[in-house]
Design a protein around this motif. Structure first.
Motif, PDB file in Angstrom:
ATOM      1  N   GLY A  54      -7.096  12.353 -11.702  1.00  0.00           N
ATOM      2  CA  GLY A  54      -6.509  11.013 -11.748  1.00  0.00           C
ATOM      3  C   GLY A  54      -6.184  10.491 -10.364  1.00  0.00           C
ATOM      4  N   ARG A  55      -5.642  11.363  -9.518  1.00  0.00           N
ATOM      5  CA  ARG A  55      -5.338  10.957  -8.138  1.00  0.00           C
ATOM      6  C   ARG A  55      -6.615  10.602  -7.386  1.00  0.00           C
ATOM      7  NH1 ARG A  55      -1.589  15.183  -8.472  1.00  0.00           N
ATOM      8  NH2 ARG A  55      -3.046  16.614  -7.451  1.00  0.00           N
ATOM      9  N   LYS A  56      -7.653  11.410  -7.580  1.00  0.00           N
ATOM     10  CA  LYS A  56      -8.919  11.154  -6.898  1.00  0.00           C
ATOM     11  C   LYS A  56      -9.508   9.817  -7.326  1.00  0.00           C
ATOM     12  CE  LYS A  56     -13.486  13.046  -6.113  1.00  0.00           C
ATOM     13  NZ  LYS A  56     -14.448  14.088  -6.421  1.00  0.00           N
ATOM     14  N   LYS A  57      -9.465   9.533  -8.620  1.00  0.00           N
ATOM     15  CA  LYS A  57     -10.000   8.267  -9.125  1.00  0.00           C
ATOM     16  C   LYS A  57      -9.194   7.081  -8.589  1.00  0.00           C
ATOM     17  CE  LYS A  57     -11.371   5.948 -13.348  1.00  0.00           C
ATOM     18  NZ  LYS A  57     -11.454   6.024 -14.798  1.00  0.00           N
ATOM     19  N   ALA A  58      -7.877   7.216  -8.555  1.00  0.00           N
ATOM     20  CA  ALA A  58      -7.026   6.128  -8.056  1.00  0.00           C
ATOM     21  C   ALA A  58      -7.253   5.899  -6.561  1.00  0.00           C
ATOM     22  CB  ALA A  58      -5.566   6.450  -8.338  1.00  0.00           C
ATOM     23  N   PHE A  59      -7.362   6.977  -5.785  1.00  0.00           N
ATOM     24  CA  PHE A  59      -7.615   6.819  -4.350  1.00  0.00           C
ATOM     25  C   PHE A  59      -8.993   6.212  -4.092  1.00  0.00           C
ATOM     26  CE2 PHE A  59      -4.204   9.936  -3.124  1.00  0.00           C
ATOM     27  CZ  PHE A  59      -3.517   9.060  -2.319  1.00  0.00           C
ATOM     28  N   SER A  60      -9.989   6.580  -4.886  1.00  0.00           N
ATOM     29  CA  SER A  60     -11.311   5.989  -4.672  1.00  0.00           C
ATOM     30  C   SER A  60     -11.307   4.510  -5.013  1.00  0.00           C
ATOM     31  CB  SER A  60     -12.365   6.729  -5.487  1.00  0.00           C
ATOM     32  OG  SER A  60     -12.363   6.321  -6.825  1.00  0.00           O
TER      33      SER A  60
ATOM     34  N   PRO B 157      -0.009  13.207 -12.221  1.00  0.00           N
ATOM     35  CA  PRO B 157      -0.002  14.671 -12.355  1.00  0.00           C
ATOM     36  C   PRO B 157      -1.360  15.345 -12.167  1.00  0.00           C
ATOM     37  CG  PRO B 157       0.371  13.623 -14.479  1.00  0.00           C
ATOM     38  CD  PRO B 157       0.342  12.539 -13.457  1.00  0.00           C
ATOM     39  N   SER B 158      -2.441  14.736 -12.585  1.00  0.00           N
ATOM     40  CA  SER B 158      -3.742  15.407 -12.500  1.00  0.00           C
ATOM     41  C   SER B 158      -4.444  15.055 -11.192  1.00  0.00           C
ATOM     42  CB  SER B 158      -4.631  15.013 -13.679  1.00  0.00           C
ATOM     43  OG  SER B 158      -5.024  13.667 -13.559  1.00  0.00           O
ATOM     44  N   SER B 159      -5.151  16.040 -10.640  1.00  0.00           N
ATOM     45  CA  SER B 159      -5.873  15.791  -9.389  1.00  0.00           C
ATOM     46  C   SER B 159      -7.057  14.854  -9.620  1.00  0.00           C
ATOM     47  CB  SER B 159      -6.348  17.100  -8.776  1.00  0.00           C
ATOM     48  OG  SER B 159      -7.265  17.742  -9.630  1.00  0.00           O
TER      49      SER B 159
ATOM     50  N   TYR C   9       0.815  -1.211   0.000  1.00  0.00           N
ATOM     51  CA  TYR C   9       0.000   0.000   0.000  1.00  0.00           C
ATOM     52  C   TYR C   9       0.847   1.258   0.000  1.00  0.00           C
ATOM     53  CZ  TYR C   9      -4.617  -1.896   0.010  1.00  0.00           C
ATOM     54  OH  TYR C   9      -5.767  -2.502  -0.378  1.00  0.00           O
ATOM     55  N   GLY C  10       1.981   1.216   0.654  1.00  0.00           N
ATOM     56  CA  GLY C  10       2.899   2.357   0.604  1.00  0.00           C
ATOM     57  C   GLY C  10       3.362   2.637  -0.818  1.00  0.00           C
ATOM     58  N   CYS C  11       3.724   1.583  -1.534  1.00  0.00           N
ATOM     59  CA  CYS C  11       4.136   1.747  -2.933  1.00  0.00           C
ATOM     60  C   CYS C  11       2.980   2.251  -3.794  1.00  0.00           C
ATOM     61  CB  CYS C  11       4.662   0.420  -3.489  1.00  0.00           C
ATOM     62  SG  CYS C  11       6.217  -0.105  -2.766  1.00  0.00           S
ATOM     63  N   ILE C  12       1.790   1.739  -3.554  1.00  0.00           N
ATOM     64  CA  ILE C  12       0.617   2.178  -4.311  1.00  0.00           C
ATOM     65  C   ILE C  12       0.344   3.662  -4.051  1.00  0.00           C
ATOM     66  CG2 ILE C  12      -1.892   1.951  -4.497  1.00  0.00           C
ATOM     67  CD1 ILE C  12      -1.465  -1.086  -4.023  1.00  0.00           C
ATOM     68  N   ILE C  13       0.396   4.075  -2.799  1.00  0.00           N
ATOM     69  CA  ILE C  13       0.128   5.473  -2.459  1.00  0.00           C
ATOM     70  C   ILE C  13       1.190   6.389  -3.046  1.00  0.00           C
ATOM     71  CG2 ILE C  13       0.053   7.098  -0.515  1.00  0.00           C
ATOM     72  CD1 ILE C  13      -1.468   4.891   1.027  1.00  0.00           C
ATOM     73  N   LEU C  14       2.457   5.986  -2.989  1.00  0.00           N
ATOM     74  CA  LEU C  14       3.506   6.798  -3.611  1.00  0.00           C
ATOM     75  C   LEU C  14       3.299   6.923  -5.117  1.00  0.00           C
ATOM     76  CD1 LEU C  14       6.716   5.646  -1.713  1.00  0.00           C
ATOM     77  CD2 LEU C  14       5.575   7.868  -1.604  1.00  0.00           C
ATOM     78  N   THR C  15       2.888   5.842  -5.756  1.00  0.00           N
ATOM     79  CA  THR C  15       2.621   5.891  -7.187  1.00  0.00           C
ATOM     80  C   THR C  15       1.447   6.812  -7.493  1.00  0.00           C
ATOM     81  OG1 THR C  15       3.439   3.627  -7.418  1.00  0.00           O
ATOM     82  CG2 THR C  15       2.087   4.484  -9.211  1.00  0.00           C
ATOM     83  N   ILE C  16       0.415   6.746  -6.678  1.00  0.00           N
ATOM     84  CA  ILE C  16      -0.759   7.605  -6.878  1.00  0.00           C
ATOM     85  C   ILE C  16      -0.383   9.069  -6.703  1.00  0.00           C
ATOM     86  CG2 ILE C  16      -2.995   8.252  -5.897  1.00  0.00           C
ATOM     87  CD1 ILE C  16      -3.471   5.275  -5.338  1.00  0.00           C
ATOM     88  N   LEU C  17       0.473   9.374  -5.736  1.00  0.00           N
ATOM     89  CA  LEU C  17       0.866  10.758  -5.503  1.00  0.00           C
ATOM     90  C   LEU C  17       1.673  11.342  -6.663  1.00  0.00           C
ATOM     91  CD1 LEU C  17       1.729  10.665  -1.702  1.00  0.00           C
ATOM     92  CD2 LEU C  17      -0.290  11.654  -2.802  1.00  0.00           C
ATOM     93  N   HIS C  18       2.251  10.478  -7.478  1.00  0.00           N
ATOM     94  CA  HIS C  18       3.014  10.952  -8.637  1.00  0.00           C
ATOM     95  C   HIS C  18       2.135  11.171  -9.872  1.00  0.00           C
ATOM     96  CE1 HIS C  18       6.460   9.565  -6.222  1.00  0.00           C
ATOM     97  NE2 HIS C  18       7.072  10.564  -6.833  1.00  0.00           N
TER      98      HIS C  18
END
Length: 95
Positions: A30-36, A26-28, A15-24
Motif C-alpha cells: 500500500g505504501r509503495k502504491k501510494a508513493f508511486s 500498514p502494508s508495504s 506534501y508533508g501531510c501526504i507523506i506522513l499519511t502514507i507512512l502510516h
C-alpha cells in the motif's frame, strides 16, 4: 516576493501531510502504491519550484540575459512538455 514562498510553503506542508499519511499505511504494498501515485506529481512540482527559486534567489549578475532566456525556456516549455512523460511512467503499458 510573497507569492512564491507562500505557495511553496503551502505545497511543502501539503506534501508533508501526504507523506506522513502514507507512512502510516500498514502494508508495504500500500505504501509503495501510494508513493508511486505521488512521485510523478512531486517530480513536476520540484522542477517547477527549482526553476523559480533559482531565478529569484541567485545573485545578480551582469550579462545574465542568456541564462534568463534558457531558464525561461526550461520553466515554460520543458516542464510542460515533460508532464505527459512523467505521468505516463506509472502506466502499466509503459513499464
Amino acid at each position: 516576493i510573497i507569492i512564491l514562498p507562500g505557495t511553496l510553503i503551502v505545497t511543502a506542508v501539503s506534501y508533508g501531510c501526504i507523506i506522513l499519511t502514507i507512512l502510516h499505511i500498514p502494508s508495504s504494498a500500500g505504501r509503495k502504491k501510494a508513493f508511486s501515485t505521488c512521485s510523478a506529481h512531486l517530480i513536476v512540482v520540484t522542477m517547477f519550484y527549482s526553476t523559480c527559486l533559482y531565478r529569484y534567489i541567485r545573485p545578480a549578475q551582469r550579462g545574465g540575459q542568456d541564462s534568463d532566456k534558457i531558464l525561461s525556456l526550461f520553466f515554460s516549455v520543458l516542464t510542460q512538455t515533460l508532464n505527459p512523460y512523467i505521468y505516463s511512467l506509472r502506466n502499466r503499458q509503459v513499464k
